[in-house]
Scaffold this active site. Structure first.
Site, PDB file in Angstrom:
ATOM      1  N   HIS A  86      -2.461  -2.871  -9.898  1.00 18.20           N
ATOM      2  CA  HIS A  86      -2.839  -3.812  -8.840  1.00 18.20           C
ATOM      3  C   HIS A  86      -4.344  -3.992  -8.883  1.00 18.20           C
ATOM      4  O   HIS A  86      -5.091  -3.011  -8.965  1.00 18.20           O
ATOM      5  CB  HIS A  86      -2.409  -3.277  -7.469  1.00 18.20           C
ATOM      6  CG  HIS A  86      -2.287  -4.352  -6.435  1.00 18.20           C
ATOM      7  ND1 HIS A  86      -3.336  -5.193  -6.103  1.00 18.20           N
ATOM      8  CD2 HIS A  86      -1.248  -4.744  -5.659  1.00 18.20           C
ATOM      9  CE1 HIS A  86      -2.949  -6.044  -5.172  1.00 18.20           C
ATOM     10  NE2 HIS A  86      -1.689  -5.802  -4.883  1.00 18.20           N
ATOM     11  N   LYS A 143       2.737   2.776 -11.607  1.00 22.21           N
ATOM     12  CA  LYS A 143       2.115   1.645 -10.918  1.00 22.21           C
ATOM     13  C   LYS A 143       0.921   2.178 -10.143  1.00 22.21           C
ATOM     14  O   LYS A 143       1.066   3.097  -9.320  1.00 22.21           O
ATOM     15  CB  LYS A 143       3.101   0.955  -9.976  1.00 22.21           C
ATOM     16  CG  LYS A 143       2.564  -0.336  -9.361  1.00 22.21           C
ATOM     17  CD  LYS A 143       3.645  -1.072  -8.583  1.00 22.21           C
ATOM     18  CE  LYS A 143       3.132  -2.433  -8.099  1.00 22.21           C
ATOM     19  NZ  LYS A 143       2.034  -2.321  -7.130  1.00 22.21           N
ATOM     20  N   CYS A 150       0.817   3.048  -3.530  1.00 22.66           N
ATOM     21  CA  CYS A 150       1.027   2.734  -2.114  1.00 22.66           C
ATOM     22  C   CYS A 150      -0.204   3.127  -1.306  1.00 22.66           C
ATOM     23  O   CYS A 150      -0.616   4.293  -1.311  1.00 22.66           O
ATOM     24  CB  CYS A 150       2.253   3.469  -1.580  1.00 22.66           C
ATOM     25  SG  CYS A 150       2.566   3.146   0.181  1.00 22.66           S
ATOM     26  N   MET A 205       9.132  -2.971  -3.135  1.00 24.36           N
ATOM     27  CA  MET A 205       8.776  -3.173  -1.732  1.00 24.36           C
ATOM     28  C   MET A 205       9.748  -2.377  -0.866  1.00 24.36           C
ATOM     29  O   MET A 205      10.968  -2.562  -0.979  1.00 24.36           O
ATOM     30  CB  MET A 205       8.842  -4.661  -1.369  1.00 24.36           C
ATOM     31  CG  MET A 205       7.840  -5.518  -2.112  1.00 24.36           C
ATOM     32  SD  MET A 205       8.087  -7.296  -1.811  1.00 24.36           S
ATOM     33  CE  MET A 205       9.428  -7.649  -2.982  1.00 24.36           C
ATOM     34  N   ALA A 235       4.901  -9.603  -4.894  1.00 22.88           N
ATOM     35  CA  ALA A 235       5.552  -8.946  -3.755  1.00 22.88           C
ATOM     36  C   ALA A 235       5.576  -9.890  -2.565  1.00 22.88           C
ATOM     37  O   ALA A 235       6.571 -10.573  -2.316  1.00 22.88           O
ATOM     38  CB  ALA A 235       4.822  -7.644  -3.417  1.00 22.88           C
ATOM     39  N   GLU A 236       4.480  -9.968  -1.829  1.00 20.08           N
ATOM     40  CA  GLU A 236       4.424 -10.773  -0.618  1.00 20.08           C
ATOM     41  C   GLU A 236       4.785 -12.232  -0.872  1.00 20.08           C
ATOM     42  O   GLU A 236       5.499 -12.850  -0.080  1.00 20.08           O
ATOM     43  CB  GLU A 236       3.022 -10.686   0.000  1.00 20.08           C
ATOM     44  CG  GLU A 236       2.682  -9.341   0.621  1.00 20.08           C
ATOM     45  CD  GLU A 236       3.457  -9.079   1.901  1.00 20.08           C
ATOM     46  OE1 GLU A 236       3.823 -10.056   2.577  1.00 20.08           O
ATOM     47  OE2 GLU A 236       3.702  -7.891   2.216  1.00 20.08           O
TER      48      GLU A 236
END
Length: 435
Positions: free
Chosen positions: A227, A199, A160, A78, A284-285
């Site tokens: 993801h 990733k 990203c 992050m 992450a979040e």
């Protein structure tokens, strides 16, 4: 780049892979923690997208992964938020591995001040992957060479989805340039002494996603994190991550695979691993809101996260910042996340954090946030409540947070553009040299 000394009682932990070019031979002779997955070395299995001979790194990849302890609970990369003290906070509360924040390869290669600010680690900060964004294989390699002796692997950010990545031609926007992506992975896999990992995000089509992941595996990736959302699905509050696609990718690859998306509590981990078959998960979040998300106590009765725990975790983080100093903007970002619910009631403190914490040095600002946090705890105790009573409407708060997030993204983009422009001596060219 700063390497922070560990306490004298702690021995330096070297990279899992030897810095010698002979690491593959050494690894073939070493004892591994767990057996290799069935058919990893078999070319007859119909489950895999690639033949065994096209993935020569598979056996070493599993040995490396198992030597790290086969970590399942990962702190995701992050920007400005998975820095050293936050990683250590998460490790203190159950996380078993971590990524650095995304590092801009060109800036990292050419600017010592950028390296010093954005990459710090300690002997206890393991396992660790350093993540870079880039669109030039030679620049990526030069940047990675700075860190390879201090991490367990180098990760390429191919996921990203933010506009800064579109403008800089990196991250998920390299999905449209697969030959370039392949060259990035192959360059590192050939030239580095540690594994290269990737990733990614999924495409709308499962088969297209599998083909992309298989290409990355053939290029030399030793681990892939995927993801479950597409490039267009930027926020965790939007559509759920597609575990079906993640499952299909895991089934198709011979190397370890990590799942990203939909991990909101520790209760989500096992269902994800069971359904997808993946070897670990990233968060992450959700970790930003609860750095102890992976703590075993979260599964116990009464162990669930409450908003009263956020300020206490923030104080622990602030103490870690004293040991491992970081820029004030990083501390401020975590303060808003961990104090956020109570700042909807204590709006004077919210305003103070937002505009008034400009005392001078990063250390002075750190102490200012520590005092503010202690005041929040004092006020919480005075209320006798376990929950805040917002003095700001949800609609207004959502608008404020959206505006703040947009402003932060714009500021980060402008900062990156300015830094690259200084290197080039002219306007930033998104398609030539910007990473």
């Amino acid at each position: 780049m700063r390497l922070v000394a560990a306490p004298t009682r702690c021995l330096r932990i070297t990279s899992i892979y030897s810095t010698s070019r002979k690491f593959k031979r050494a690894y073939s002779q070493s004892r591994i923690a767990q057996p290799l997955p069935a058919a990893v070395m078999s070319s007859s299995s119909s489950n895999y997208a690639n033949a065994a001979e096209d993935v020569p790194q598979a056996e070493a990849a599993w040995e490396w992964f198992n030597k790290m302890g086969a970590p399942k609970l990962w702190v995701a990369p992050m920007v400005d938020q998975s820095e050293l003290p936050f990683r250590m906070l998460c490790r203190n509360h159950g996380s078993t591995a971590a990524y650095t924040p995304m590092l801009h390869a060109r800036l990292f290669m050419e600017k010592e001040c950028y390296r010093n600010e954005h990459f710090t680690t300690t002997a206890m900060d393991r396992p660790l992957l350093a993540q870079f964004c880039a669109n030039d294989p030679d620049i990526l390699l030069a940047a990675a060479k700075y860190v390879e002796a201090h991490v367990d692997g180098v990760d390429i950010n191919l996921g990203c989805p933010q506009r800064i990545a579109r403008k800089g031609k990196y991250g998920a926007f390299l999905m449209d340039h697969q030959e370039l992506v392949e060259s990035l992975v192959r360059k590192l896999a050939t030239e580095l002494d540690v594994p290269v990992t990737v990733k990614i995000r999924r495409y709308d089509d499962i088969e297209r996603t599998i083909a992309y992941a298989a290409m990355l595996e053939r290029a030399g990736a030793s681990l892939l994190a995927i993801h479950g959302r597409t490039r267009e699905q930027k926020k965790s509050v939007g559509p759920s991550a597609c575990w079906e696609t993640v499952k299909a990718v895991k089934k198709a690859l011979r190397i370890p695979v990590l799942a990203n998306g939909n991990i909101q509590t520790l209760h989500d981990v096992e269902p994800c691993l069971e359904y997808t078959g993946c070897d670990g998960v990233l968060s992450a979040e959700s970790l930003l809101a609860d750095p102890a998300l992976f703590a075993p106590r979260r599964l116990l009765p009464g162990g669930e996260y409450t908003v009263n725990e956020g300020p206490k975790l923030l104080l622990e983080y602030i103490e870690l910042c004293a040991k491992h100093p970081v820029h004030y903007r990083m501390i401020k970002g975590h303060a808003f996340k961990l104090l956020g619910p109570w700042l909807t009631e204590f709006i004077d403190l919210r305003e103070q954090l937002n505009t008034g914490m400009k005392l001078g040095t990063d250390e002075e600002n750190r102490m200012g946030i520590k005092e503010l946090t202690e005041e929040v705890i004092k006020r919480i105790e005075a209320t006798g409540r376990e929950y805040p009573i917002p003095q700001i409407s949800e609609r207004k708060l959502a608008k404020m947070e959206a505006e703040a997030a947009k402003a932060a993204a714009i500021a980060e983009q402008e900062k990156e553009e300015k830094a690259v422009e200084e290197l080039e001596g002219g306007p930033v060219l998104a398609t030539a040299g910007a990473s």
